[in-house]
Enzyme design. Structure first.
Site, PDB file in Angstrom:
ATOM      1  N   ARG A  31       1.907 -12.389  -1.688  1.00 28.79           N
ATOM      2  CA  ARG A  31       0.710 -12.749  -1.047  1.00 28.79           C
ATOM      3  C   ARG A  31      -0.263 -13.609  -1.926  1.00 28.79           C
ATOM      4  NH1 ARG A  31      -1.720  -9.876   3.179  1.00 28.79           N
ATOM      5  NH2 ARG A  31      -0.353  -8.257   3.927  1.00 28.79           N
ATOM      6  N   SER A  75       0.445  -6.786  12.290  1.00 26.42           N
ATOM      7  CA  SER A  75       1.292  -7.843  11.690  1.00 26.42           C
ATOM      8  C   SER A  75       2.327  -8.462  12.400  1.00 26.42           C
ATOM      9  CB  SER A  75       1.941  -7.111  10.392  1.00 26.42           C
ATOM     10  OG  SER A  75       2.878  -8.096   9.750  1.00 26.42           O
ATOM     11  N   LYS A  97      -2.399 -13.130  14.362  1.00 29.79           N
ATOM     12  CA  LYS A  97      -3.881 -12.933  14.084  1.00 29.79           C
ATOM     13  C   LYS A  97      -4.433 -14.165  13.282  1.00 29.79           C
ATOM     14  CE  LYS A  97      -4.954  -9.871  11.563  1.00 29.79           C
ATOM     15  NZ  LYS A  97      -5.484  -8.520  10.530  1.00 29.79           N
ATOM     16  N   THR A  98      -3.796 -14.186  12.096  1.00 30.62           N
ATOM     17  CA  THR A  98      -4.278 -15.264  11.236  1.00 30.62           C
ATOM     18  C   THR A  98      -4.069 -16.666  11.838  1.00 30.62           C
ATOM     19  OG1 THR A  98      -4.065 -13.803   9.358  1.00 30.62           O
ATOM     20  CG2 THR A  98      -4.244 -16.248   8.912  1.00 30.62           C
ATOM     21  N   HIS A 103     -10.497  -4.122  12.651  1.00 24.09           N
ATOM     22  CA  HIS A 103      -9.385  -4.874  11.755  1.00 24.09           C
ATOM     23  C   HIS A 103      -9.009  -5.944  12.515  1.00 24.09           C
ATOM     24  CE1 HIS A 103      -5.101  -4.610   9.939  1.00 24.09           C
ATOM     25  NE2 HIS A 103      -6.026  -5.328   9.256  1.00 24.09           N
ATOM     26  N   LYS A 140      -8.590  -2.386   0.648  1.00 22.50           N
ATOM     27  CA  LYS A 140      -8.410  -1.370   1.644  1.00 22.50           C
ATOM     28  C   LYS A 140      -9.124  -0.147   1.778  1.00 22.50           C
ATOM     29  CE  LYS A 140      -6.117  -4.086   4.587  1.00 22.50           C
ATOM     30  NZ  LYS A 140      -6.594  -4.655   5.638  1.00 22.50           N
ATOM     31  N   ARG A 144       0.710  -1.307   0.083  1.00 22.66           N
ATOM     32  CA  ARG A 144      -0.126  -0.018  -0.091  1.00 22.66           C
ATOM     33  C   ARG A 144       0.959   1.210   0.111  1.00 22.66           C
ATOM     34  NH1 ARG A 144      -1.928   0.903   4.282  1.00 22.66           N
ATOM     35  NH2 ARG A 144      -0.943  -0.644   5.718  1.00 22.66           N
ATOM     36  N   ASP A 159      -9.539 -10.983   8.428  1.00 25.91           N
ATOM     37  CA  ASP A 159      -9.023  -9.320   8.314  1.00 25.91           C
ATOM     38  C   ASP A 159     -10.034  -8.416   8.744  1.00 25.91           C
ATOM     39  OD1 ASP A 159      -6.702  -7.937   8.040  1.00 25.91           O
ATOM     40  OD2 ASP A 159      -7.294  -7.469   6.174  1.00 25.91           O
TER      41      ASP A 159
END
Length: 533
Positions: free
Chosen positions: A325, A240, A244-245, A220, A201, A60, A259
């Protein structure tokens, strides 16, 4: 008779987008891949995955993102310290110039939903130059049925034109790259970047602006629910590197999403229809289902190095970017919820990677403490991750996602605090970082212990153990939990030098206090008390 894949009254011409050579409306995955290959946008990889490169933009561009000062309401509600402004006239020139640039070109149109809950979803039209961007956003947002497309009314339109270069002097932006949100015109313009994540996003930013006025908390976070009970849901906030994932993708629970989610009075709902997972050093044994998506028909593999002859992907090569990704639909994951809906969260997990070795592996938070840690959004960088970083450095990203927050942080913090109080959700701070010392001296928190503590929190058994009050932050920490060494629950005891721990703890507390000072004028006394432990 074939059902039309677009509302005949809502073609581009009806939105003032004229002069297009050909508009491809709502193509399905095979047709999008076919068009992308014909146009030389990438390669067809093993299993039918589409291999794309995003050129110079491999992530981004937050410094090139702008919000248009389009009305007094927008002026009064945007967090301008975090969102760069753009004048209406500059946006209008940018809009006109981009539409002129698109004349005589082909575009790909996808009409999609942002949000799994029909009561709160956003109808979004995405107009892209690149066919593979259409494929990407078709994965990432929610796909209407054919009969829904016949009546689709786009509320917001995103126009993404990677081949257009903005003029900072003419368009009021910082560089040739621009992402501009006009909340009054309901148009988002993206130019001079092929990084597909800007599309998703932008929708997240929109929902972060729209939903709070409806009493819905945008988050988020990842989310899951018990395998046999959708009402028993949990959400996982985290920046990050905090897990989380990984921690939400539990095989014994159903994945709602990884997400972006909303929390309404009826429960949690995923904003998206897919996942956008990092692939650098992806382990086929540790994460077999995500690994399998890189060889799945229709997946979009971004910026990965591959053998030009065999098409084998190199998961360790970060020569283009470490931000490699894969984008894929949720149904590629076997334990993903088919509805992407869950009940009101019974547990809220805030994940942090504390490289200072100070925070306990788990702590119970009051609603006020939860607001404090939510607004803080703490994790830490470690030595070697960036040039010049020689010791742990704190990173505070408010609401665990500052770049996507158009409103002031306390708006989201207060909404979260109210919902926790209203529904009685249990809140936990989980440290997946270091124990026994800071980074370089201590060791990473054992994943087995983290999973055991999370399991105890989610199944309710953690409520039945004894707790102590942490002297540094004032939250409650369990004294003993089955399956976890008692010493691990008291970080000071894991250090060989307890005085060194005390100095490190005092240092971290002062960092929190210095960061949180910006919110003190906007919060209530209860949260102020939580801020001083």
């Amino acid at each position: 008779m074939t059902t039309p894949r677009v509302n005949p009254n809502k073609r581009l011409e009806d939105q003032g987008i004229v002069g297009i050579s050909k508009a491809y409306y709502n193509l399905l995955e095979p047709a999008l891949i076919e068009q992308a290959l014909q146009r030389g946008e990438g390669r067809l990889g093993l299993g039918g995955a589409f291999l794309a490169s995003t050129g110079s933009h491999t992530g981004r561009s937050p410094k090139d993102k702008f919000v248009v000062r389009s009305s007094q309401d927008v002026e009064d509600t945007i967090w301008w310290e975090n969102n760069a402004p753009m004048d209406v006239a500059a946006f209008d020139r940018l809009h006109d110039d981009m539409l002129a640039h698109l004349q005589g070109r082909d575009v790909f149109v996808q009409d999609l939903f942002g949000g799994a809950d029909p009561a709160h979803r956003l109808d979004v039209r995405v107009v892209t130059e690149l066919a593979w961007h259409g494929l990407f956003i078709r994965h990432m947002l929610r796909r209407p049925a054919a009969e829904e497309l016949a009546h689709f009314e786009p509320e917001f339109t995103i126009i993404n034109c990677p081949s257009f270069k903005a003029d900072p002097a003419r368009h009021g932006c910082r560089s040739e790259t621009v992402i501009a949100l006009n909340l009054t015109k309901k148009v988002i313009l993206i130019a001079n970047t092929a990084y597909a994540g800007e599309n998703k996003k932008s929708v997240f930013t929109l929902l972060n602006y729209i939903l709070p006025e409806k009493g819905v908390m945008p988050m988020h976070c990842s989310a899951n629910h018990a395998m046999d009970d959708p009402e028993e849901s949990a959400v996982f906030f985290g920046l990050s590197g905090t897990g989380k994932t990984t921690l939400s993708a539990c095989p014994s629970r159903m994945l709602i999403g990884d997400d972006e989610h909303g929390w309404s009075d009826t429960g949690v709902f995923n904003f998206e229809g897919g996942c956008y997972a990092k692939t650098i050093n992806l382990d086929p044994e540790a994460e077999p289902e995500i690994y399998a998506t890189t060889h799945r028909f229709g997946s979009v593999v971004e910026n990965m190095i591959y053998d030009p002859d065999t098409l084998e992907l190199d998961f360790s090569d970060d020569s283009l970017t470490a931000n490699t990704r894969v984008a894929y639909p949720l149904d590629a994951i076997s334990n993903a919820s088919t509805t992407s809906l869950g009940g009101v969260p019974k547990n809220i997990i805030m994940l942090t990677c504390d490289a200072f070795g100070v925070l306990p592996p788990i702590a119970r938070l009051t609603p006020a403490q939860a607001m404090y840690h939510f607004l803080s959004g703490f994790t830490s960088k470690v030595a070697g991750t960036e040039q010049g970083v020689t010791e742990p450095q704190p990173t505070f990203s408010t609401c665990f996602g500052a770049p996507f927050m158009p409103r002031r942080p306390e708006v989201y913090g207060k909404l979260l605090q109210e919902k926790i109080a209203q529904f009685g959700s249990e809140c936990w701070l989980v440290n997946t970082g270091w124990t026994g010392g800071a980074y370089g001296t201590g060791s990473r928190m054992p994943i087995k212990a983290t999973r055991a503590l999370l399991t105890a929190a989610l199944d309710g058994s953690l409520r039945n153990v004894d707790f102590r009050r942490d002297p540094n932050f004032g939250f409650d920490v369990p004294v003993s939990v089955p399956g976890v060494a008692d010493v691990l629950l008291d970080p000071r005891r894991t250090w060989q030098d307890s005085a060194a721990y005390d100095r490190q703890a005092a240092k971290l507390v002062s960092m929190f206090a210095e960061n949180f000072a910006q919110y003190v004028p906007f919060i209530d006394d209860e949260v102020k008390q939580a801020a001083i432990g």
